[in-house]
Scaffold this motif. Structure first.
Motif, PDB file in Angstrom:
ATOM      1  N   THR A 239       0.270  -9.500  -1.811  1.00 41.94           N
ATOM      2  CA  THR A 239      -0.247 -10.767  -1.267  1.00 41.94           C
ATOM      3  C   THR A 239      -1.146 -11.463  -2.272  1.00 41.94           C
ATOM      4  O   THR A 239      -1.124 -12.689  -2.403  1.00 41.94           O
ATOM      5  CB  THR A 239      -1.013 -10.498   0.035  1.00 41.94           C
ATOM      6  N   THR A 240      -1.928 -10.679  -2.998  1.00 45.04           N
ATOM      7  CA  THR A 240      -2.812 -11.237  -4.023  1.00 45.04           C
ATOM      8  C   THR A 240      -1.987 -11.815  -5.170  1.00 45.04           C
ATOM      9  O   THR A 240      -2.286 -12.902  -5.688  1.00 45.04           O
ATOM     10  CB  THR A 240      -3.766 -10.153  -4.549  1.00 45.04           C
TER      11      THR A 240
ATOM     12  N   ASP B 241       0.824  -1.211   0.000  1.00 45.86           N
ATOM     13  CA  ASP B 241       0.000   0.000   0.000  1.00 45.86           C
ATOM     14  C   ASP B 241       0.862   1.266   0.000  1.00 45.86           C
ATOM     15  O   ASP B 241       0.389   2.337  -0.369  1.00 45.86           O
ATOM     16  CB  ASP B 241      -0.930   0.009   1.215  1.00 45.86           C
TER      17      ASP B 241
ATOM     18  N   SER C 160      -5.361  -2.754   4.550  1.00 49.05           N
ATOM     19  CA  SER C 160      -6.341  -3.833   4.754  1.00 49.05           C
ATOM     20  C   SER C 160      -6.510  -4.665   3.492  1.00 49.05           C
ATOM     21  O   SER C 160      -6.720  -5.880   3.558  1.00 49.05           O
ATOM     22  CB  SER C 160      -7.691  -3.249   5.189  1.00 49.05           C
ATOM     23  N   SER C 161      -6.394  -4.014   2.331  1.00 50.06           N
ATOM     24  CA  SER C 161      -6.481  -4.750   1.067  1.00 50.06           C
ATOM     25  C   SER C 161      -5.331  -5.734   0.954  1.00 50.06           C
ATOM     26  O   SER C 161      -5.489  -6.853   0.438  1.00 50.06           O
ATOM     27  CB  SER C 161      -6.460  -3.777  -0.116  1.00 50.06           C
TER      28      SER C 161
ATOM     29  N   SER D 135      -3.598  -7.074   3.572  1.00 50.89           N
ATOM     30  CA  SER D 135      -3.736  -8.144   4.568  1.00 50.89           C
ATOM     31  C   SER D 135      -4.871  -9.105   4.219  1.00 50.89           C
ATOM     32  O   SER D 135      -4.817 -10.292   4.563  1.00 50.89           O
ATOM     33  CB  SER D 135      -3.947  -7.541   5.958  1.00 50.89           C
ATOM     34  N   GLU D 136      -5.908  -8.632   3.544  1.00 49.78           N
ATOM     35  CA  GLU D 136      -7.060  -9.462   3.207  1.00 49.78           C
ATOM     36  C   GLU D 136      -6.917 -10.147   1.851  1.00 49.78           C
ATOM     37  O   GLU D 136      -7.850 -10.793   1.377  1.00 49.78           O
ATOM     38  CB  GLU D 136      -8.328  -8.595   3.209  1.00 49.78           C
ATOM     39  N   VAL D 137      -5.749  -9.955   1.197  1.00 47.62           N
ATOM     40  CA  VAL D 137      -5.502 -10.541  -0.128  1.00 47.62           C
ATOM     41  C   VAL D 137      -6.656 -10.171  -1.065  1.00 47.62           C
ATOM     42  O   VAL D 137      -7.255 -11.019  -1.752  1.00 47.62           O
ATOM     43  CB  VAL D 137      -5.309 -12.079  -0.059  1.00 47.62           C
ATOM     44  N   ALA D 138      -6.978  -8.867  -1.060  1.00 44.61           N
ATOM     45  CA  ALA D 138      -8.122  -8.397  -1.851  1.00 44.61           C
ATOM     46  C   ALA D 138      -7.818  -8.465  -3.336  1.00 44.61           C
ATOM     47  O   ALA D 138      -6.682  -8.253  -3.776  1.00 44.61           O
ATOM     48  CB  ALA D 138      -8.459  -6.966  -1.448  1.00 44.61           C
ATOM     49  N   GLN D 139      -8.843  -8.754  -4.109  1.00 44.75           N
ATOM     50  CA  GLN D 139      -8.712  -8.816  -5.569  1.00 44.75           C
ATOM     51  C   GLN D 139      -9.099  -7.446  -6.131  1.00 44.75           C
ATOM     52  O   GLN D 139     -10.102  -7.283  -6.817  1.00 44.75           O
ATOM     53  CB  GLN D 139      -9.561  -9.955  -6.142  1.00 44.75           C
ATOM     54  N   GLU D 140      -8.258  -6.466  -5.807  1.00 47.11           N
ATOM     55  CA  GLU D 140      -8.440  -5.088  -6.241  1.00 47.11           C
ATOM     56  C   GLU D 140      -7.216  -4.655  -7.044  1.00 47.11           C
ATOM     57  O   GLU D 140      -6.109  -5.141  -6.810  1.00 47.11           O
ATOM     58  CB  GLU D 140      -8.606  -4.154  -5.037  1.00 47.11           C
TER      59      GLU D 140
END
Length: 654
Positions: free
Chosen positions: A463-464, A379, A398-399, A401-406
């Motif tokens: 992470t993603t 980030d 947070s994106s 840590s949450e492995v967001a698909q963004e």
């Protein structure tokens, strides 16, 4: 005890070089003149009478012999002491008038008083009174070219009397006048004699000579007769009136008046020769414009380069696995991990850290598809690299840590997948390989340079990327933004030491983007110096042009210089006038040069929106200083030559 005569000459001889030898113009002259006498010196052309008058008036020096004024030996006096005598005690009436064409009648009359340091109000009042006495009150503002011969001679007489001259020397005062004007001039000389002034007239006209009480005839450089006229009357003779050269204290007001007069004469001379003045300025204009423009161009290009590098990430270190670019083993080195980035972020010299991984993939949206570079970043990546958001938002911690698909896409990806300007990519879902990714933001295009690419790019949480695309926890690189207060070279050493302690070996290399910036800046500065050197050469050429033109100006104005010296100008006064003129030419050239440079910058900006000149006050002030120095340095020689001219030789030239 006998009173010392006003003028005493003994064995005066004047010789001029002629071929390999010399020719004697005056031979063993013995002459005594008392204060208040009216003396006529007569003789045929070439007899030496004008040379005798020039020596009497301190316009020339004898080759040998003694010349005393009120007992003071003149041969030992310096040039400025002779100027003081001419200024304070002698008044000259010339056959050719020798008025300065740029000045009015009153201006011509005031010149001796300016050099004598008289206050402005006093000299203005006295000049007006003298012209009124001589019947010139209604013509005092006219220039010599607007006056008749008789009127010009009256102005010359007023000038001779301006400093209350006690000795008036008239060289053929009626030679260029008609009978009526000649009679008027002789009547004025009679009045001056009646007042007790010493009058010395040089003439070949015996009718004029007989009006004097004493007639001295000279032939072949020798006095052949010295007789007194029975008709002559010796009126108003007082005590000797020339005793010593007066000692005047320095007056700031008088100095300023002389400076102002020199300034005005410089402006008049420049205005009288507009084309020559402009051509003289041209070299200075080109040189100054070049210097200012080159400095502005250099600063503009430097700021542009730094802005481009800023878009890549200023003060950044890129840590890669392996020994260097092209290392075949770098793909097998897995020691560069997220924990390294996490620990680096805790260091005092670090402003931001982000892990980075990358892969390439095909992206699809509806019927469109393209090959894109998929960057897995933290980030803090956007802060570390200086990337700017154009729409939407950036993903946050947070994106990650949450492995967001963004994803945040760049301008190239937007153009490739969303060419319709009315459609916003934010909120749309791209298919990256087989993984759906939602677009949350768009960043501005990166400027050309290291790290830029025309390929579409996506930025997703690292992470993603590791979980969905790579299946590995190792990193391609770590991007470190160094704190602005820390030198990047020192930070590079600290990062190297830190990672070697963690890894136990040097299995990484660091790309310092500040090195790139310094290299580009250094190259830019080198080019700027090169062009500036060319501009300086043009300035020197312009300065030489100033010197040449000023030398020509001196040769054209020899007669004017002679007049100024004759009425009492010091060598420093003449030097000052011509030096001011040279400096003015260069200063005005400098102003026009700066204006030309500013105009060039404005024109450049009108045609180019991506680049502009950046002017500095320092360079502009330096340009003015440079133009002043050019005027002083290159104007000094001609000005010095002008101040050293012999008054007699100068007056003899027209």
């Amino acid at each position: 005890m006998a009173t010392e005569p006003l003028i005493r000459m003994a064995d005066v001889r004047k010789e001029y070089p002629s071929g390999e030898g010399t020719i004697a113009v005056l031979r063993d002259i013995d002459l005594t003149i008392e204060a208040g006498e009216k003396v006529a010196i007569v003789g045929a052309s070439g007899s030496g009478k004008s040379t005798l008058m020039n020596i009497l008036g301190c316009l020339d020096r004898s080759t040998s012999g003694s010349y005393r004024i009120s007992g003071r030996e003149i041969s030992s006096l310096a040039a400025d002491e002779l100027a003081a005598l001419r200024r304070e005690h002698f008044g000259f009436i010339f056959q050719r008038y020798h008025l300065l064409g740029e000045l009015s009648a009153q201006g011509n009359v005031e010149i001796p008083a300016i050099y004598a340091g008289r206050p402005r109000t006093e000299r203005t009042r006295r000049a007006a009174a003298l012209l009124d006495r001589l019947g010139m009150a209604d013509r005092k503002l006219h220039r010599p070219g607007q006056l008749s011969g008789g009127q010009q001679q009256r102005v010359s007489i007023a000038r001779a009397l301006m400093n209350n001259a006690n000795v008036v020397l008239a060289d053929e005062p009626t030679g260029a006048l008609d009978r009526q004007s000649g009679e008027e001039v002789l009547r004025i000389l009679d009045e001056l004699h009646t007042e007790g002034r010493t009058i010395i007239i040089v003439t070949h006209d015996m009718t004029v000579a007989r009006r004097a009480e004493r007639v001295i005839e000279i032939s072949d450089g020798r006095i052949v007769s010295d007789t007194r006229s029975e008709a002559g009357t010796k009126a108003g003779i007082g005590s000797p009136v020339v005793e010593t050269v007066p000692s005047r204290r320095f007056s700031l007001g008088a100095w300023f008046d002389r400076l102002k007069e020199a300034f005005q004469m410089a402006l008049l001379a420049m205005r009288a020769h507009k084309l020559r003045t402009f051509l003289t300025m041209l070299g200075i204009i080109i040189g100054i414009a070049s210097v200012v423009s080159v400095v502005a161009l250099g600063r503009g290009s430097q700021e542009r380069v730094l802005a481009n590098i800023s878009n890549l990430g200023t003060n950044t270190l890129e840590v890669f696995a392996g020994k260097d670019f092209g290392d075949t083993r770098s793909g097998k080195i897995t020691t560069l991990v997220v924990a390294d980035a996490t620990e680096l972020a805790k260091q005092a010299y670090v402003a931001a850290v982000t892990p980075t991984v990358s892969t390439s993939s095909t992206i699809r949206f509806q019927a469109r598809e393209a090959s894109a570079l998929v960057n897995g970043v933290g980030d803090r990546y956007f802060a570390a690299t200086g990337m700017k958001l154009s729409e939407g938002r950036l993903f946050d911690a947070s994106s990650v840590s949450e492995v967001a698909q963004e994803a945040v896409i760049d301008a190239n990806a937007k153009t490739a997948m969303f060419p319709d300007e009315g459609m916003s990519p934010v909120g749309q879902v791209l298919l990256v390989g087989k993984v759906p990714i939602r677009i949350v933001g768009v960043v501005q295009a990166r400027q050309g340079g290291f790290g830029s690419s025309q390929n579409p790019s996506l930025y997703i949480p690292y992470t993603t990327a590791q979980a969905r695309f790579l299946g590995s926890t190792s990193l391609r690189s770590i991007t470190v933004r160094v704190d602005d207060n820390v030198a990047t070279s020192l930070a590079e050493q600290a990062v190297t030491q830190f990672l070697m302690q963690r890894h136990g070996t040097k299995d990484f290399f660091i790309l310092n983007t500040d090195d790139i910036r310094q290299t580009i800046t250094s190259t830019n500065q080198t080019m700027t110096l090169l062009i500036a050197a060319i501009a300086v050469i043009s300035l020197i050429v312009g300065g030489i042009g100033v010197m040449n033109i000023m030398l020509v100006s001196v040769s054209e104005r020899v007669s004017e210089i002679g007049v100024r010296l004759a009425v009492g100008a010091r060598q420093g006064d003449v030097l000052q006038q011509f030096l001011i003129e040279a400096v003015l030419v260069c200063l005005i050239g400098g102003i026009l040069g700066v204006a030309a440079a500013l105009g060039l910058g404005a024109a450049f900006s009108a045609f180019s929106t991506s680049f502009s000149f950046v002017y500095s006050t320092g360079s502009i002030l330096a340009a003015f200083l440079c133009s002043s120095l050019i005027g002083i340095v290159f104007g000094y020689l001609p000005a010095h030559n002008a101040s050293r001219l012999d008054p007699v030789a100068a007056l003899a030239r027209e």
